[in-house]
Design a protein around this motif. Structure first.
Motif, PDB file in Angstrom:
ATOM      1  N   UNK A 172       0.816  -1.218   0.000  1.00  0.00           N
ATOM      2  CA  UNK A 172       0.000   0.000   0.000  1.00  0.00           C
ATOM      3  C   UNK A 172       0.846   1.263   0.000  1.00  0.00           C
ATOM      4  N   UNK A 173       1.965   1.212   0.710  1.00  0.00           N
ATOM      5  CA  UNK A 173       2.790   2.409   0.852  1.00  0.00           C
ATOM      6  C   UNK A 173       4.211   1.994   1.189  1.00  0.00           C
ATOM      7  N   UNK A 174       5.154   2.850   0.773  1.00  0.00           N
ATOM      8  CA  UNK A 174       6.574   2.610   1.028  1.00  0.00           C
ATOM      9  C   UNK A 174       7.252   3.952   1.276  1.00  0.00           C
ATOM     10  N   UNK A 175       8.137   3.983   2.261  1.00  0.00           N
ATOM     11  CA  UNK A 175       8.907   5.193   2.532  1.00  0.00           C
ATOM     12  C   UNK A 175      10.298   4.784   3.012  1.00  0.00           C
ATOM     13  N   UNK A 176      11.315   5.496   2.492  1.00  0.00           N
ATOM     14  CA  UNK A 176      12.703   5.195   2.887  1.00  0.00           C
ATOM     15  C   UNK A 176      13.377   6.496   3.301  1.00  0.00           C
ATOM     16  N   UNK A 177      14.131   6.425   4.380  1.00  0.00           N
ATOM     17  CA  UNK A 177      14.866   7.603   4.847  1.00  0.00           C
ATOM     18  C   UNK A 177      16.094   7.828   3.975  1.00  0.00           C
ATOM     19  N   UNK A 178      16.724   8.937   4.186  1.00  0.00           N
ATOM     20  CA  UNK A 178      18.033   9.161   3.596  1.00  0.00           C
ATOM     21  C   UNK A 178      19.088   8.440   4.424  1.00  0.00           C
ATOM     22  N   UNK A 179      20.288   8.525   3.980  1.00  0.00           N
ATOM     23  CA  UNK A 179      21.418   7.874   4.625  1.00  0.00           C
ATOM     24  C   UNK A 179      21.726   8.536   5.967  1.00  0.00           C
TER      25      UNK A 179
END
Length: 169
Positions: free
Chosen positions: A144-151
């Motif tokens: 349904x949803x995906x989110x990734x942080x920065x390094x």
């Protein structure tokens, strides 16, 4: 072209991110990832920027960043010179949960951090390639949803912003 991590130490003033990112924009250089956080020193913040550029470009970028008024110091490192991670969140509908999803969760050592009536949220920490691999595996399960942080990164070479500041006085 190489992937680099730039660590920028700054005082937290309004507009500092804009003044730093404009350096990249003016040169047509894409920022792969950007995170900002407190550092261990009171009043000093750390901005972590991931870019893919040539060795000449990285040297020039860091020199330009250090010219920004509120920047205390900037350093750059190759991937081998930093310890880094990213966090990713994956939202999956409850009806997609089956034994094969459980197996994937275990293989990746992911964690269920929220379980709601209609969905669960998985958390996984790793390098971008790892979080991307899990994303590709979970897509067929009606993600349904995906989110990734920065390094988020810490340099391996021993250095101290505190020592740098002490030497400036």
């Amino acid at each position: 072209m190489n992937r680099y991590t730039i660590l920028v130490y700054t005082e937290n003033f309004i507009g500092i991110l804009n003044r730093i990112t404009i350096i990249f924009t003016r040169r047509g250089i894409n920022i792969n990832a950007l995170t900002a956080s407190e550092s261990r020193l009171d009043g000093i913040h750390k901005i972590t920027i991931e870019v893919t550029v040539t060795p000449e470009q990285i040297e020039h970028l860091v020199k330009q960043i250090e010219k920004v008024v509120d920047v205390i110091k900037a350093y750059y490192f190759t991937d081998n010179e930093v310890v880094y991670q990213e966090i990713a969140l994956y939202k999956i509908p409850i009806e997609s949960l089956d034994p094969s999803v459980e197996k994937v969760i275990r293989q990746f050592n992911a964690h269920i951090i929220a379980a709601e009536k209609e969905f669960v949220v998985l958390e996984f920490t790793g390098h971008k390639e790892d979080t991307q691999a899990l994303l590709e595996i979970l897509k067929p399960f009606n993600l349904l949803e995906f989110s990734r942080s920065g390094r988020v990164a810490i340099a391996k070479p021993k250095f101290s912003v505190q020592e740098y500041l002490n030497n400036q006085t």
